[in-house]
Design a protein around this motif. Structure first.
Motif, PDB file in Angstrom:
ATOM      1  N   GLU A  73     -27.760  -8.066  14.890  1.00  0.00           N
ATOM      2  CA  GLU A  73     -29.230  -7.987  14.888  1.00  0.00           C
ATOM      3  C   GLU A  73     -29.858  -9.213  15.550  1.00  0.00           C
ATOM      4  O   GLU A  73     -30.716  -9.100  16.398  1.00  0.00           O
ATOM      5  CB  GLU A  73     -29.710  -7.879  13.431  1.00  0.00           C
ATOM      6  CG  GLU A  73     -31.111  -7.382  13.299  1.00  0.00           C
ATOM      7  CD  GLU A  73     -31.165  -5.868  13.463  1.00  0.00           C
ATOM      8  OE1 GLU A  73     -32.196  -5.309  13.131  1.00  0.00           O
ATOM      9  OE2 GLU A  73     -30.165  -5.263  13.924  1.00  0.00           O
ATOM     10  N   GLY A  74     -29.368 -10.407  15.143  1.00  0.00           N
ATOM     11  CA  GLY A  74     -29.995 -11.630  15.618  1.00  0.00           C
ATOM     12  C   GLY A  74     -29.532 -12.042  17.018  1.00  0.00           C
ATOM     13  O   GLY A  74     -30.128 -12.916  17.631  1.00  0.00           O
ATOM     14  N   GLY A  75     -28.455 -11.439  17.495  1.00  0.00           N
ATOM     15  CA  GLY A  75     -27.972 -11.804  18.813  1.00  0.00           C
ATOM     16  C   GLY A  75     -27.051 -13.015  18.794  1.00  0.00           C
ATOM     17  O   GLY A  75     -26.265 -13.196  19.698  1.00  0.00           O
ATOM     18  N   SER A  76     -27.151 -13.836  17.759  1.00  0.00           N
ATOM     19  CA  SER A  76     -26.242 -14.980  17.669  1.00  0.00           C
ATOM     20  C   SER A  76     -25.344 -14.811  16.444  1.00  0.00           C
ATOM     21  O   SER A  76     -25.699 -14.118  15.499  1.00  0.00           O
ATOM     22  CB  SER A  76     -27.024 -16.285  17.566  1.00  0.00           C
ATOM     23  OG  SER A  76     -27.686 -16.334  16.329  1.00  0.00           O
ATOM     24  N   LEU A  77     -24.202 -15.476  16.503  1.00  0.00           N
ATOM     25  CA  LEU A  77     -23.216 -15.346  15.432  1.00  0.00           C
ATOM     26  C   LEU A  77     -23.791 -15.854  14.107  1.00  0.00           C
ATOM     27  O   LEU A  77     -24.361 -16.933  14.036  1.00  0.00           O
ATOM     28  CB  LEU A  77     -21.982 -16.170  15.808  1.00  0.00           C
ATOM     29  CG  LEU A  77     -20.640 -15.638  15.347  1.00  0.00           C
ATOM     30  CD1 LEU A  77     -20.458 -14.211  15.828  1.00  0.00           C
ATOM     31  CD2 LEU A  77     -19.542 -16.515  15.890  1.00  0.00           C
ATOM     32  N   SER A  78     -23.674 -15.034  13.060  1.00  0.00           N
ATOM     33  CA  SER A  78     -24.143 -15.466  11.747  1.00  0.00           C
ATOM     34  C   SER A  78     -22.955 -15.483  10.808  1.00  0.00           C
ATOM     35  O   SER A  78     -22.476 -14.444  10.397  1.00  0.00           O
ATOM     36  CB  SER A  78     -25.220 -14.508  11.235  1.00  0.00           C
ATOM     37  OG  SER A  78     -25.473 -14.749   9.883  1.00  0.00           O
ATOM     38  N   LEU A  79     -22.473 -16.673  10.504  1.00  0.00           N
ATOM     39  CA  LEU A  79     -21.237 -16.749   9.716  1.00  0.00           C
ATOM     40  C   LEU A  79     -21.450 -17.376   8.347  1.00  0.00           C
ATOM     41  O   LEU A  79     -20.498 -17.585   7.617  1.00  0.00           O
ATOM     42  CB  LEU A  79     -20.177 -17.549  10.482  1.00  0.00           C
ATOM     43  CG  LEU A  79     -19.488 -16.796  11.624  1.00  0.00           C
ATOM     44  CD1 LEU A  79     -18.486 -17.693  12.305  1.00  0.00           C
ATOM     45  CD2 LEU A  79     -18.797 -15.553  11.094  1.00  0.00           C
ATOM     46  N   HIS A  80     -22.707 -17.712   7.996  1.00  0.00           N
ATOM     47  CA  HIS A  80     -22.830 -18.439   6.731  1.00  0.00           C
ATOM     48  C   HIS A  80     -22.548 -17.559   5.514  1.00  0.00           C
ATOM     49  O   HIS A  80     -22.377 -18.077   4.427  1.00  0.00           O
ATOM     50  CB  HIS A  80     -24.144 -19.201   6.613  1.00  0.00           C
ATOM     51  CG  HIS A  80     -25.370 -18.340   6.658  1.00  0.00           C
ATOM     52  ND1 HIS A  80     -25.343 -17.011   6.931  1.00  0.00           N
ATOM     53  CD2 HIS A  80     -26.671 -18.663   6.465  1.00  0.00           C
ATOM     54  CE1 HIS A  80     -26.558 -16.535   6.904  1.00  0.00           C
ATOM     55  NE2 HIS A  80     -27.389 -17.519   6.631  1.00  0.00           N
ATOM     56  N   GLU A  81     -22.440 -16.250   5.721  1.00  0.00           N
ATOM     57  CA  GLU A  81     -21.992 -15.403   4.609  1.00  0.00           C
ATOM     58  C   GLU A  81     -20.564 -15.741   4.194  1.00  0.00           C
ATOM     59  O   GLU A  81     -20.192 -15.570   3.038  1.00  0.00           O
ATOM     60  CB  GLU A  81     -22.061 -13.932   5.012  1.00  0.00           C
ATOM     61  CG  GLU A  81     -23.450 -13.326   4.966  1.00  0.00           C
ATOM     62  CD  GLU A  81     -24.204 -13.559   6.249  1.00  0.00           C
ATOM     63  OE1 GLU A  81     -23.674 -14.270   7.125  1.00  0.00           O
ATOM     64  OE2 GLU A  81     -25.317 -13.033   6.375  1.00  0.00           O
ATOM     65  N   VAL A  82     -19.791 -16.213   5.168  1.00  0.00           N
ATOM     66  CA  VAL A  82     -18.400 -16.586   4.874  1.00  0.00           C
ATOM     67  C   VAL A  82     -18.356 -17.636   3.762  1.00  0.00           C
ATOM     68  O   VAL A  82     -17.456 -17.645   2.923  1.00  0.00           O
ATOM     69  CB  VAL A  82     -17.726 -17.141   6.149  1.00  0.00           C
ATOM     70  CG1 VAL A  82     -16.332 -17.645   5.860  1.00  0.00           C
ATOM     71  CG2 VAL A  82     -17.680 -16.076   7.212  1.00  0.00           C
ATOM     72  N   LEU A  83     -19.389 -18.482   3.749  1.00  0.00           N
ATOM     73  CA  LEU A  83     -19.467 -19.547   2.752  1.00  0.00           C
ATOM     74  C   LEU A  83     -19.508 -18.974   1.325  1.00  0.00           C
ATOM     75  O   LEU A  83     -18.741 -19.384   0.452  1.00  0.00           O
ATOM     76  CB  LEU A  83     -20.746 -20.336   3.026  1.00  0.00           C
ATOM     77  CG  LEU A  83     -20.751 -21.804   2.745  1.00  0.00           C
ATOM     78  CD1 LEU A  83     -19.709 -22.490   3.566  1.00  0.00           C
ATOM     79  CD2 LEU A  83     -22.115 -22.366   3.065  1.00  0.00           C
ATOM     80  N   VAL A  84     -20.415 -18.002   1.116  1.00  0.00           N
ATOM     81  CA  VAL A  84     -20.510 -17.389  -0.214  1.00  0.00           C
ATOM     82  C   VAL A  84     -19.219 -16.654  -0.542  1.00  0.00           C
ATOM     83  O   VAL A  84     -18.723 -16.718  -1.674  1.00  0.00           O
ATOM     84  CB  VAL A  84     -21.712 -16.434  -0.287  1.00  0.00           C
ATOM     85  CG1 VAL A  84     -21.832 -15.834  -1.661  1.00  0.00           C
ATOM     86  CG2 VAL A  84     -22.981 -17.160   0.059  1.00  0.00           C
ATOM     87  N   THR A  85     -18.654 -15.953   0.467  1.00  0.00           N
ATOM     88  CA  THR A  85     -17.414 -15.217   0.231  1.00  0.00           C
ATOM     89  C   THR A  85     -16.310 -16.167  -0.222  1.00  0.00           C
ATOM     90  O   THR A  85     -15.650 -15.926  -1.240  1.00  0.00           O
ATOM     91  CB  THR A  85     -16.968 -14.509   1.519  1.00  0.00           C
ATOM     92  OG1 THR A  85     -18.105 -13.922   2.135  1.00  0.00           O
ATOM     93  CG2 THR A  85     -15.955 -13.456   1.236  1.00  0.00           C
TER      94      THR A  85
END
Lengths: 111, 89, 186
Positions: A59-71
Motif C-alpha cells: 500500500e505504502g510503496g515502501s517496505l514496512s517491516l516494523h510488524e516484525v518487531l511485535v511478532t
C-alpha cells in the motif's frame, strides 16, 4: 495474487487466534489450557502481523517491516509467560489431570 | 476478496475475546485468570492489527506494540506475585 | 561464573592483538548488531540518518549495560544455527497445527503428562533457549527448572510414550544448541 495471499494469512491468523481461545475455554485443567494460548494464539497473531506487513508494504510503496518487531516480541515473551504461569500453578498446587512428578498421583482424575 | 475475509476475521477474533472472557470470569484458580488476561491482551493485538489493515492506517501499530510490552510485564508481575505472595504470608 | 571472553587463537599473532582491540571497543558485536536492526525496525525506515543513529546506539548501549552481560555470547557453528532456526520455524507451525487439531478434537482424547528432561546444557543462555524452544514447539510447555539445574519439567498435551518424547527433545533441540553455544566449554 497478493490479495489471495493476504486473505489466506488473515483467515489463518484469525482461525488460530480463535482456536487458541477455544482451547482456553474448553480444556479441562490448567496445564492443558496453557497450550492453546501459548502456541495457537501466538502463531495466529504472527500470521496477522505478517499480513499487515505485506499489506502496508504494498500500500505504502515502501517496505514496512516494523510488524516484525511485535511478532518477534510475542514469540519471545509467549514461552516466558507460559513458563512463569506453569511455575505459579505448580507452586499453588493447581488441580492437574496428569500426575505431577514430585507428588504421588492424586487418585483418579476428576473433571 | 479482502472485503469478505476481514468481517469473518473480526467475527472469529470477537469470539476469541468472548471465550477468553468467559475463562476470566469462570476461573477457577488464579493462574487460569492470569492466563485469560494474557490471552485477552494478545487477542487485542490481533484485533488492532486487523483494524489497521481494514482502515488502512499504520497508527494502530504503535498501540499494538505498547499493549504487547505492557501486557507481558503485567503477566510477569502477576505470576511473580503468585509465586512470592504465598511464601511471605 | 565470570570468565574472560574466549579468543579463538591462543598464539600471540598480530591477528590476536587486532582481535583483542576489536573486542575492547565493541564488547558484544552480536548485541550491537541486533540493537541496530531493532532501531531500524522501530523507526521503520532505512535512511542514512536512521542507520547512523542506530549504529551509534548499538555501539553505546552495550557499554552502558555491560554488567548485565557477564558472558560474551559466541556462535560456534553458524551452519548448525541456521539449520536449527529452520527446524524451529517449521516446528512452530507444525506444533500450532497439532495443538489446534487436539483442541478441536476435544478434551476427552488428551493424554497429558509431566515429563522430566535431564539437561546436558550448562549455561543460562542455553537452558533458557531450550526451555523457550520447548514451549513453542509441538505439544509441550516447559514448566519448571529444578534447583540444581539438572532437570527440566515439561508438560505435554498428548503423549503415549514419554521416553520417546524426551529422546526427541534431546536429539532435536538440545544437541544443536549445545553445538552452537557450548561446545568446548564443558
Amino acid at each position: 495474487m497478493t490479495d489471495i495471499l493476504l486473505s489466506l494469512l488473515i483467515l489463518a491468523g484469525a482461525l488460530f487466534t480463535f482456536v487458541g481461545s477455544l482451547g482456553l475455554a474448553r480444556l479441562r485443567d490448567f496445564y492443558t489450557r496453557l497450550h492453546g494460548p501459548t502456541k495457537a494464539t501466538t502463531l495466529g497473531v504472527g500470521c496477522l502481523l505478517v499480513a499487515s506487513a505485506v499489506y502496508f508494504s504494498l500500500e505504502g510503496g515502501s517496505l514496512s517491516l516494523h510488524e516484525v518487531l511485535v511478532t518477534l516480541f510475542l514469540f519471545i515473551t509467549a514461552p516466558v509467560s507460559a513458563h512463569l504461569l506453569a511455575k505459579a500453578a505448580l507452586h499453588l498446587k493447581v488441580k492437574s489431570l496428569a500426575p505431577p512428578p514430585d507428588r504421588p498421583a492424586p487418585g483418579p482424575a476428576r473433571d | 476478496m479482502l472485503d469478505t475475509v476481514i468481517p469473518i476475521a473480526y467475527g472469529l477474533v470477537t469470539l476469541a475475546f468472548l471465550l477468553s472472557f468467559w475463562r476470566l470470569v469462570r476461573g477457577p484458580d488464579a493462574p487460569d485468570r492470569i492466563l485469560a488476561l494474557d490471552t485477552l491482551y494478545v487477542n487485542t493485538i490481533a484485533f488492532l492489527v486487523l483494524l489497521g489493515i481494514h482502515l488502512g492506517s499504520a497508527l494502530y501499530f504503535e498501540a499494538a506494540l505498547l499493549i504487547a510490552m505492557m501486557g507481558f510485564v503485567g503477566t510477569v508481575a502477576l505470576c511473580k506475585y503468585l509465586l512470592r505472595g504465598d511464601l511471605i504470608e | 561464573m565470570k570468565r574472560l571472553p574466549q579468543l579463538p587463537s591462543r598464539k600471540k599473532t598480530p591477528a590476536f592483538y587486532a582481535l583483542r582491540r576489536v573486542k575492547a571497543c565493541m564488547p558484544h558485536p552480536l548485541l550491537s548488531l541486533s540493537l541496530t536492526v531493532l532501531w531500524l525496525l522501530l523507526v521503520n525506515s532505512f535512511s542514512a540518518g536512521a542507520l547512523v543513529l542506530g549504529a551509534l546506539l548499538g555501539w553505546l548501549i552495550p557499554f552502558a549495560t555491560s554488567r548485565f552481560w557477564p558472558e560474551a555470547i559466541s556462535v560456534r557453528h553458524p551452519g548448525v544455527l541456521l539449520r536449527f532456526l529452520g527446524v524451529f520455524a517449521w516446528d512452530i507451525v507444525r506444533g500450532s497445527f497439532q495443538v489446534a487439531g487436539l483442541i478441536l478434537l476435544g478434551p476427552a482424547r488428551l493424554r497429558p503428562a509431566f515429563v522430566e528432561v535431564p539437561l546436558a546444557l550448562k549455561t543460562d543462555l542455553g537452558i533458557s533457549l531450550l526451555a523457550n524452544t520447548i514451549s513453542l514447539t509441538p505439544g509441550t510447555v516447559s514448566a519448571q527448572l529444578s534447583a540444581d539445574r539438572q532437570l527440566l519439567l515439561v508438560h505435554t498435551l498428548n503423549t503415549d510414550d514419554p521416553a520417546a518424547l524426551v529422546a526427541e527433545i534431546k536429539q532435536r533441540y538440545e544437541t544443536p544448541l549445545r553445538q552452537i553455544f557450548e561446545e568446548g566449554d564443558a
